[in-house]
Design an enzyme around this catalytic site. Sequence first.
Site, PDB file in Angstrom:
ATOM      1  CE  LYS A 115      -1.288  10.795   7.093  1.00 44.56           C
ATOM      2  NZ  LYS A 115       0.132  10.450   7.130  1.00 44.56           N
ATOM      3  CE  LYS A 197      -4.715   4.138   6.996  1.00 50.20           C
ATOM      4  NZ  LYS A 197      -3.412   4.348   6.526  1.00 50.20           N
ATOM      5  CE  LYS A 200       2.651   3.850  11.790  1.00 50.18           C
ATOM      6  NZ  LYS A 200       2.512   4.593  10.565  1.00 50.18           N
TER       7      LYS A 200
HETATM    8  P1  TYM Z   1       2.598   3.849   7.173  1.00 47.80           P
HETATM    9  O1  TYM Z   1       3.635   4.119   8.196  1.00 47.80           O
HETATM   10  O2  TYM Z   1       1.317   4.607   7.272  1.00 47.80           O
HETATM   11  O3  TYM Z   1       2.220   2.315   7.163  1.00 47.80           O
HETATM   12  C1  TYM Z   1       3.236   1.337   7.051  1.00 47.80           C
HETATM   13  C2  TYM Z   1       2.750   0.160   6.236  1.00 47.80           C
HETATM   14  O4  TYM Z   1       1.598  -0.420   6.832  1.00 47.80           O
HETATM   15  C3  TYM Z   1       0.551  -0.494   5.870  1.00 47.80           C
HETATM   16  N1  TYM Z   1      -0.725  -0.268   6.582  1.00 47.80           N
HETATM   17  C4  TYM Z   1      -1.752  -1.121   6.552  1.00 47.80           C
HETATM   18  N2  TYM Z   1      -1.913  -2.319   5.952  1.00 47.80           N
HETATM   19  C5  TYM Z   1      -3.101  -2.955   6.139  1.00 47.80           C
HETATM   20  N3  TYM Z   1      -4.105  -2.444   6.877  1.00 47.80           N
HETATM   21  C6  TYM Z   1      -3.991  -1.256   7.513  1.00 47.80           C
HETATM   22  N4  TYM Z   1      -4.974  -0.777   8.249  1.00 47.80           N
HETATM   23  C7  TYM Z   1      -2.763  -0.536   7.354  1.00 47.80           C
HETATM   24  N5  TYM Z   1      -2.315   0.651   7.833  1.00 47.80           N
HETATM   25  C8  TYM Z   1      -1.059   0.793   7.326  1.00 47.80           C
HETATM   26  C9  TYM Z   1       0.835   0.618   4.886  1.00 47.80           C
HETATM   27  O5  TYM Z   1       0.210   0.399   3.646  1.00 47.80           O
HETATM   28  C10 TYM Z   1       2.341   0.565   4.799  1.00 47.80           C
HETATM   29  O6  TYM Z   1       2.760  -0.442   3.893  1.00 47.80           O
HETATM   30  N6  TYM Z   1       4.359   6.387   3.297  1.00 47.80           N
HETATM   31  C11 TYM Z   1       4.436   5.137   3.997  1.00 47.80           C
HETATM   32  C12 TYM Z   1       5.822   4.818   4.488  1.00 47.80           C
HETATM   33  C13 TYM Z   1       6.855   4.912   3.431  1.00 47.80           C
HETATM   34  C14 TYM Z   1       7.116   3.932   2.432  1.00 47.80           C
HETATM   35  C15 TYM Z   1       8.192   4.488   1.639  1.00 47.80           C
HETATM   36  C16 TYM Z   1       6.578   2.687   2.130  1.00 47.80           C
HETATM   37  C17 TYM Z   1       7.694   5.941   3.241  1.00 47.80           C
HETATM   38  N7  TYM Z   1       8.515   5.694   2.171  1.00 47.80           N
HETATM   39  C18 TYM Z   1       8.700   3.786   0.575  1.00 47.80           C
HETATM   40  C19 TYM Z   1       7.109   1.986   1.045  1.00 47.80           C
HETATM   41  C20 TYM Z   1       8.164   2.533   0.261  1.00 47.80           C
HETATM   42  C21 TYM Z   1       3.508   5.202   5.191  1.00 47.80           C
HETATM   43  O7  TYM Z   1       3.147   6.260   5.646  1.00 47.80           O
HETATM   44  O8  TYM Z   1       3.199   4.000   5.710  1.00 47.80           O
END
Ligand code: TYM
Length: 335
Positions: A115, A197, A200
Amino acid sequence: MSIILSGIQPSGSLTLGNYLGAIKNFVKFQEDLKEGDELFVFIADLHAITVPQDPTKLRDNIKKLAALYLACGLDPSKSTLFIQSEVKEHAELAYILQSITYIGELERMTQYKDKKQKQVEGVSTALLTYPILMAADILLYNSDYVPVGVDQKQHLELARNLAERFNYRYSETFKVPESLIQKTGSKIMSLQNPEKKMSKSDDNEKASIYLTDNEATIRKKIASSVTDSDNSIIFDPVNKPGISNLLSIYASCKGISIEDAVNENQNINYGIFKTRVADEVCRLLIPIQERYNSILNDNEYLNKVLDEGRDKASFFARKMMAKVNRKVGVGRKNN
Ligand code: TYM
């Protein structure tokens, strides 16, 4: 008694990756909850501002994510849905955890390194400290299990290390959480570059299926997804990343194994296979979209769900934060 917790950033339109890697599993765990278990699912808005956001769009995305959680099947009578910034203890605990985190640990994080490259206005401190906030989110509720996609595994490791380090330094306080990563669907790849991957924040809209894409768009994106040209449907992520990704999508949407997905699609050409993948994605997303559109217009219901979620999460968070402050020795006794 188990506590399960996870969150998603409201940093753009959610993708099929977010659904298959995360939300789908939240709903599955919700259905398996037993008496005394808790499932916390939150909107990680404080995480979203680690990179620049338009405030109006951010507010809008928070509301949309709440509606999407509900449309995907999260049920407020079984799970606690809330907005991270409305429970102040997340930021408070993150600060305390900063005091036991080494800068080198943060600089090693792959997501930070990726990032960081993309920031044009400079790299915020919050982008570096982001995994500490994530550890705080998890440890605040004494979470046992954290369902996430593969990309969050390294952050989960840090959360575990911080829990152990805190417990060692200040005596047993936090549970050491475990990540729950599904075998299929935990790493959905970009449709345009299957080595990367699905995300968004991808600038190329054709690379991702958004949960709110209409049927024609979904079909078009899958039909034009990048694959090899040898026309055999085999799961081989290294040599055939595009077809393997479509197989993962197909299997995960249907809730079957990769092996079964391969068997169901033998002796057909890529064109027919892509149509079948699109059929499964549409079968999954269209009903969600119908519910989403009606929930999004019901402000009263959304506010009620988020108020109740905030109050319940705050109750847990306040108790843990008082304990942490006591252990660390900040503030006054009995305060
Ligand atoms: P974020 O918002 O990027 O993504 C949310 C969830 O979606 C999963 N994910 C994917 N799974 C499969 N294939 C993909 N291409 C893909 N893209 C995203 C992510 O692994 C995630 O589970 N830091 C985290 C959010 C967060 C969080 C937490 C999660 C903040 N605090 C505490 C668990 C516990 C994040 O940016 O996810």
